[in-house]
Design a protein around this motif. Structure first.
Motif, mmCIF file in Angstrom:
data_model
loop_
_atom_site.group_PDB
_atom_site.id
_atom_site.type_symbol
_atom_site.label_atom_id
_atom_site.label_comp_id
_atom_site.label_asym_id
_atom_site.label_seq_id
_atom_site.Cartn_x
_atom_site.Cartn_y
_atom_site.Cartn_z
ATOM 1 N N UNK A 9 0.861 -1.177 0.000
ATOM 2 C CA UNK A 9 0.000 0.000 0.000
ATOM 3 C C UNK A 9 0.897 1.225 0.000
ATOM 4 N N UNK A 10 0.702 2.102 -0.967
ATOM 5 C CA UNK A 10 1.472 3.331 -1.040
ATOM 6 C C UNK A 10 0.562 4.523 -0.783
ATOM 7 N N UNK A 11 0.858 5.275 0.258
ATOM 8 C CA UNK A 11 0.143 6.516 0.548
ATOM 9 C C UNK A 11 0.864 7.650 -0.166
ATOM 10 N N UNK A 53 -3.707 1.725 8.989
ATOM 11 C CA UNK A 53 -5.004 1.203 9.439
ATOM 12 C C UNK A 53 -5.578 0.214 8.425
ATOM 13 N N UNK A 54 -5.424 0.527 7.146
ATOM 14 C CA UNK A 54 -5.946 -0.349 6.089
ATOM 15 C C UNK A 54 -5.189 -1.668 6.043
ATOM 16 N N UNK A 55 -3.860 -1.590 6.082
ATOM 17 C CA UNK A 55 -3.055 -2.811 6.073
ATOM 18 C C UNK A 55 -3.377 -3.673 7.288
ATOM 19 N N UNK A 56 -3.575 -3.028 8.417
ATOM 20 C CA UNK A 56 -3.905 -3.754 9.645
ATOM 21 C C UNK A 56 -5.189 -4.561 9.482
ATOM 22 N N UNK A 57 -6.168 -3.984 8.820
ATOM 23 C CA UNK A 57 -7.432 -4.704 8.592
ATOM 24 C C UNK A 57 -7.222 -5.918 7.690
ATOM 25 N N UNK A 58 -6.406 -5.773 6.665
ATOM 26 C CA UNK A 58 -6.099 -6.904 5.780
ATOM 27 C C UNK A 58 -5.425 -8.030 6.562
ATOM 28 N N UNK A 59 -4.446 -7.674 7.384
ATOM 29 C CA UNK A 59 -3.705 -8.697 8.123
ATOM 30 C C UNK A 59 -4.576 -9.343 9.195
ATOM 31 N N UNK A 62 -7.704 -9.836 9.051
ATOM 32 C CA UNK A 62 -8.714 -10.690 8.415
ATOM 33 C C UNK A 62 -8.179 -12.068 8.068
ATOM 34 N N UNK A 63 -6.845 -12.170 7.982
ATOM 35 C CA UNK A 63 -6.243 -13.444 7.607
ATOM 36 C C UNK A 63 -6.016 -13.596 6.115
ATOM 37 N N UNK A 64 -6.433 -12.585 5.331
ATOM 38 C CA UNK A 64 -6.286 -12.682 3.874
ATOM 39 C C UNK A 64 -4.846 -12.480 3.423
ATOM 40 N N UNK A 65 -4.045 -11.777 4.236
ATOM 41 C CA UNK A 65 -2.651 -11.499 3.892
ATOM 42 C C UNK A 65 -1.777 -11.682 5.125
ATOM 43 N N UNK A 66 -0.509 -11.951 4.878
ATOM 44 C CA UNK A 66 0.421 -12.244 5.968
ATOM 45 C C UNK A 66 1.369 -11.088 6.274
ATOM 46 N N UNK A 67 1.904 -10.458 5.231
ATOM 47 C CA UNK A 67 2.857 -9.364 5.439
ATOM 48 C C UNK A 67 2.560 -8.219 4.473
#
Length: 325
Positions: free
Chosen positions: A80-82, A123-129, A131-136
């Protein structure tokens, strides 16, 4: 109850080769070193050359973060690039960073919340991680704000600089308490009624031009100090922590007066505040990861430290994230 936390594995940053001091600016516009320092705390900033695009800066920061984490591109499955200054209208700068680090799998996308962009991206990356959909996740803040400045406007051109910073977040199981490592909570806000206070007067869907930055400085100062309080206090409330327990406060590096006034209002001791705006200027979405990398490299931020990041940006957008390093 156990839960997944997004733990910081590594941090990195990159600054353009060219350094522009206040003394250099004195030769370009009607200003002075003393005037700039008194009102902003800024002494110098870095300006990207033509070959140093936002993605180039982002790739350098991403590589540094991966090296710090002891990981490779194949270990990452989300980028994710801000940024508010992408290389192109499309494709996203994130996909160019993805390619630049040699990553050909996973997902990559940009996120635009101006100076609050990095907090939104964490915050967005945290939600992805979670959820279990992504690891890093590789979370990058990268900007070339020098491209959207009016270099004849002394009230704005002295404030901003270019740069990039990045962190690697990894999903790890925690105990579900505030003692866990990782992102403990995040709080995001926006209010589009204040668009005219800080904006760029162009865009492909309106003027078909890039435009330049416009700002009502006094109004931005007033709102910046007043608005951040709610998201920071919400973070303490959500985790049952307090300003006294905080080890480091790492705010968006816009203006030293805003930073110190905000910390004072929140009851955060001055010695806990990380300030890098004097060296980097306002680098928008890159400012927080640049400050994090600086404080990590010089030994201030250590494993186990409770760190608060917060920002306010054009829109207005604002937000916070509380992280156990």
């Amino acid at each position: 109850m156990k839960r997944i936390r997004s733990v910081v594995r590594g941090v990195g940053s990159y600054l353009p080769r060219r350094k522009l001091t206040n003394q250099d600016l004195e030769k370009l516009v009607d200003t002075s070193h003393d005037w700039i320092v008194q009102r902003t705390g800024i002494e110098a900033r870095h300006i990207a050359d033509d070959d140093e695009t936002t993605s180039v800066l982002g790739i350098k920061a991403a590589e540094a973060a991966l090296a710090d984490a002891g990981l490779r591109a194949e270990d990452i499955d989300l980028v994710i690039c801000a940024t508010s200054t992408p290389d192109y209208t499309f494709p996203s700068t994130a996909t160019m960073i993805q390619t630049g680090i040699g990553m050909t799998h996973g997902a990559a996308f940009d996120l635009q919340a101006v100076c609050t962009g990095f907090v939104y991206a964490v915050a967005t990356a945290d939600k992805f991680l979670q959820s279990g959909s992504h690891k890093r996740a590789l979370v990058v803040g990268a900007e070339t704000f020098s491209r959207i400045l009016d270099w004849n406007d002394r009230t704005t051109c002295v404030l901003f600089g270019d740069g990039a910073g990045a962190i690697v977040l990894e999903a790890q199981e925690g105990e579900g308490t505030s003692s866990d490592r990782g992102v403990l909570t995040s709080h995001l806000r926006s209010d589009g009624r204040y668009r005219d206070k800080l904006y760029v007067d162009g865009g492909p869907g309106s003027t078909k031009t890039t435009g330049v930055l416009k700002m009502e400085g006094r109004e931005v100062f007033k709102f910046a100090v007043g608005m951040v309080a709610d998201v920071v206090q919400d973070a303490f409330k959500a985790t049952g922590t307090s300003p006294e327990e905080l080890k480091w406060f790492v705010p968006h590096q816009a203006n030293k007066r805003i930073i110190t006034a905000s910390a004072d209002k929140l009851g955060i001791a001055p010695e806990k505040v990380v300030i890098t705006v004097n060296r980097h200027g306002n680098t928008s979405a890159a400012s927080i990861p640049l400050a994090l990398d600086t404080a990590r490299k010089d030994g201030r931020i250590r494993d186990g430290d409770l760190v608060m990041i917060e920002a306010i940006g054009g829109g207005f957008t604002w937000g916070s994230a509380l992280i156990r390093w």
